[in-house]
Design an enzyme around this catalytic site. Structure first.
Site, PDB file in Angstrom:
ATOM      1  N   ARG A   1       0.893  -1.177   0.000  1.00  0.00           N
ATOM      2  CA  ARG A   1       0.000   0.000   0.000  1.00  0.00           C
ATOM      3  C   ARG A   1       0.920   1.214   0.000  1.00  0.00           C
ATOM      4  O   ARG A   1       1.650   1.440   0.975  1.00  0.00           O
ATOM      5  CB  ARG A   1      -0.920   0.002   1.211  1.00  0.00           C
ATOM      6  CG  ARG A   1      -1.636   1.328   1.397  1.00  0.00           C
ATOM      7  CD  ARG A   1      -2.817   1.257   2.316  1.00  0.00           C
ATOM      8  NE  ARG A   1      -3.920   0.566   1.678  1.00  0.00           N
ATOM      9  CZ  ARG A   1      -5.174   0.581   2.128  1.00  0.00           C
ATOM     10  NH1 ARG A   1      -5.481   1.254   3.220  1.00  0.00           N
ATOM     11  NH2 ARG A   1      -6.124  -0.069   1.499  1.00  0.00           N
TER      12      ARG A   1
ATOM     13  N   HIS B   1      -7.073   1.003  -6.934  1.00  0.00           N
ATOM     14  CA  HIS B   1      -7.304   0.067  -5.811  1.00  0.00           C
ATOM     15  C   HIS B   1      -7.933  -1.215  -6.392  1.00  0.00           C
ATOM     16  O   HIS B   1      -9.095  -1.512  -6.155  1.00  0.00           O
ATOM     17  CB  HIS B   1      -8.230   0.726  -4.793  1.00  0.00           C
ATOM     18  CG  HIS B   1      -8.208   0.104  -3.431  1.00  0.00           C
ATOM     19  ND1 HIS B   1      -7.446  -1.010  -3.120  1.00  0.00           N
ATOM     20  CD2 HIS B   1      -8.860   0.434  -2.282  1.00  0.00           C
ATOM     21  CE1 HIS B   1      -7.630  -1.318  -1.852  1.00  0.00           C
ATOM     22  NE2 HIS B   1      -8.484  -0.469  -1.318  1.00  0.00           N
TER      23      HIS B   1
ATOM     24  N   GLN C   1      -9.799  -3.892  -4.176  1.00  0.00           N
ATOM     25  CA  GLN C   1     -11.112  -3.465  -3.712  1.00  0.00           C
ATOM     26  C   GLN C   1     -12.169  -3.695  -4.781  1.00  0.00           C
ATOM     27  O   GLN C   1     -13.264  -4.199  -4.497  1.00  0.00           O
ATOM     28  CB  GLN C   1     -11.065  -1.970  -3.345  1.00  0.00           C
ATOM     29  CG  GLN C   1     -12.386  -1.429  -2.851  1.00  0.00           C
ATOM     30  CD  GLN C   1     -12.797  -2.059  -1.530  1.00  0.00           C
ATOM     31  OE1 GLN C   1     -12.055  -2.003  -0.574  1.00  0.00           O
ATOM     32  NE2 GLN C   1     -13.973  -2.669  -1.486  1.00  0.00           N
TER      33      GLN C   1
ATOM     34  N   ASP D   1     -17.644   6.886  -2.087  1.00  0.00           N
ATOM     35  CA  ASP D   1     -16.448   6.739  -1.260  1.00  0.00           C
ATOM     36  C   ASP D   1     -16.284   8.028  -0.466  1.00  0.00           C
ATOM     37  O   ASP D   1     -16.960   9.030  -0.730  1.00  0.00           O
ATOM     38  CB  ASP D   1     -15.220   6.481  -2.157  1.00  0.00           C
ATOM     39  CG  ASP D   1     -14.012   5.973  -1.377  1.00  0.00           C
ATOM     40  OD1 ASP D   1     -14.122   5.762  -0.151  1.00  0.00           O
ATOM     41  OD2 ASP D   1     -12.952   5.806  -1.997  1.00  0.00           O
TER      42      ASP D   1
ATOM     43  N   CYS E   1     -16.427   1.222  -0.163  1.00  0.00           N
ATOM     44  CA  CYS E   1     -15.265   0.395   0.180  1.00  0.00           C
ATOM     45  C   CYS E   1     -14.889   0.508   1.656  1.00  0.00           C
ATOM     46  O   CYS E   1     -14.141  -0.324   2.157  1.00  0.00           O
ATOM     47  CB  CYS E   1     -14.092   0.751  -0.714  1.00  0.00           C
ATOM     48  SG  CYS E   1     -13.455   2.409  -0.463  1.00  0.00           S
TER      49      CYS E   1
ATOM     50  N   ARG F   1     -13.237  -8.966   0.426  1.00  0.00           N
ATOM     51  CA  ARG F   1     -11.817  -8.670   0.230  1.00  0.00           C
ATOM     52  C   ARG F   1     -10.997  -9.939   0.471  1.00  0.00           C
ATOM     53  O   ARG F   1     -10.028 -10.202  -0.242  1.00  0.00           O
ATOM     54  CB  ARG F   1     -11.362  -7.552   1.186  1.00  0.00           C
ATOM     55  CG  ARG F   1     -11.954  -6.173   0.903  1.00  0.00           C
ATOM     56  CD  ARG F   1     -11.428  -5.568  -0.383  1.00  0.00           C
ATOM     57  NE  ARG F   1      -9.985  -5.445  -0.377  1.00  0.00           N
ATOM     58  CZ  ARG F   1      -9.300  -4.423   0.168  1.00  0.00           C
ATOM     59  NH1 ARG F   1      -9.963  -3.434   0.725  1.00  0.00           N
ATOM     60  NH2 ARG F   1      -7.982  -4.375   0.118  1.00  0.00           N
TER      61      ARG F   1
HETATM   62  N1   CP Z   1     -11.206  -0.279   1.696  1.00  0.00           N
HETATM   63  C1   CP Z   1      -9.973  -0.376   2.199  1.00  0.00           C
HETATM   64  O1   CP Z   1      -8.997  -0.511   1.463  1.00  0.00           O
HETATM   65  O2   CP Z   1      -9.933  -0.404   3.558  1.00  0.00           O
HETATM   66  P1   CP Z   1      -8.620  -0.167   4.435  1.00  0.00           P
HETATM   67  O3   CP Z   1      -8.119   1.231   4.138  1.00  0.00           O
HETATM   68  O4   CP Z   1      -9.093  -0.312   5.860  1.00  0.00           O
HETATM   69  O5   CP Z   1      -7.600  -1.207   4.068  1.00  0.00           O
END
Ligand code: CP
Length: 313
Positions: free
Chosen positions: A113, A140, A143, A231, A270, A298
């Site tokens: 990430r 992403h 997701q 979002d 998400c 996920r």
């Molecule tokens: N949706 C998502 O990626 O959640 P986190 O930021 O908690 O990993």
């Protein structure tokens, strides 16, 4: 030296074929069904990644990505090492290339990430093991694979469905844009003028046959849609919070807005959500909301990604 040509990175849905995406979604649904009733930490019957280790590097906070990859690896029979980038030598100036070379000798795959998409691409260029994008400033993909799995579990094949995106033209939306031409769903996007998605990605997806429309008003995006997605208005790293909080209120997903969608439409987010901002309590807690399935999925979607990356799918 770069990765061997055969190394399968999962950096963006755009680089996968429609057949690959279909295989990932089908495998995720099949494995989820096959382990119904098992404790969440128990391994799948075949433990296909027994002995394998996934390293996870986080430059940003996470709840879902961190836990879902960890539990997913346990269910596949493997294990994880979780690191905050700031605790690593990476945070003290060791290069991405050298970090990638070292981790390639120690683990079987790496999930990152990152603040900058180009850093994940750079890591992948020097890694000899698969690299997975766990969110960047640009996309992403994990997701959206989970979102598509959630839609298909509730509504059947996503091909021919209409998805409405209301709110920020951000990295999460970009992965929907990448998937639209591959899987044949329509995408209607309503954002404030200053927060539209990147034009080059929309143009490329449209050129590839994607049915993607940008509209000004949320109600024009949502009218008759099968799925409504939003979002947070201020994502991690966004510097312009005040401007965003001024621009986005007309794009809130309320019961009135949901009433314009198909009567069986799903609501997706998400997470984390900011209740009372981009979505009302009534919608996120209401009968059309699939956000908890979406979060759970996920795990299942990423298990399929891990198997694909490691040549087992
Ligand atoms: N949706 C998502 O990626 O959640 P986190 O930021 O908690 O990993």
């Amino acid at each position: 030296m770069g990765a061997p040509l055969s190394t399968r990175h999962f950096l963006d849905l755009w680089t996968l074929s429609g057949d690959d995406l279909r295989a990932l979604l089908d495998e995720a649904a099949r494995r989820k069904a096959a382990r119904l009733g098992l404790p969440r930490g128990a391994a799948d019957e075949d433990s296909p990644l027994s002995g394998h280790v996934l390293a996870m590097i986080f430059q940003k906070n996470s709840t879902r990505t961190r836990v879902s990859f960890d539990i997913g690896m346990r269910q596949l029979g493997g294990s994880t090492v979780v690191m905050s980038a700031s605790d690593m030598q990476l945070g003290r100036g060791e290069t991405i290339a050298d970090t990638a070379r070292v981790l390639s000798r120690m683990v079987d795959a790496v999930m990152i990430r990152a603040n900058r998409h180009e850093d994940v691409e750079d890591f992948a260029a020097y890694a000899d093991v698969p690299v997975i994008n766990g969110l960047t400033d640009l996309s992403h993909p994990c997701q959206i694979l989970a979102d598509l799995m959630t839609i298909e579990a509730r509504l059947g094949d996503v091909r021919g469905k209409t998805l409405a995106w209301v709110g920020d033209g951000n990295n999460v939306l970009a992965s929907f844009v990448h998937a639209a031409p591959k899987l044949g769903f329509a995408l209607r996007i309503a954002t404030p003028p200053d927060y539209r998605p990147r034009g080059q990605e929309i143009a490329a997806a449209q050129k590839a046959g994607g049915d993607i429309t940008l509209v000004a008003k949320p109600r024009d995006a949502v009218e008759g849609a099968d799925v409504v997605v939003t979002d947070t208005w201020v994502s991690m790293g966004d510097p312009d919070k005040d401007a965003r909080m001024a621009a986005f209120p007309p794009y809130a997903v309320t019961e009135d807005l949901m009433a314009r969608a198909h009567k069986d439409a799903l609501f997706l987010h998400c997470l984390p959500a900011h209740r009372g901002e981009e979505v009302s309590d009534a919608v996120i807690d209401g009968p059309q909301s699939a956000v908890w399935d979406e979060a759970e999925n996920r795990i299942h979607a990423q298990k399929a990604v891990l198997l694909w990356c490691l040549g087992k799918l």
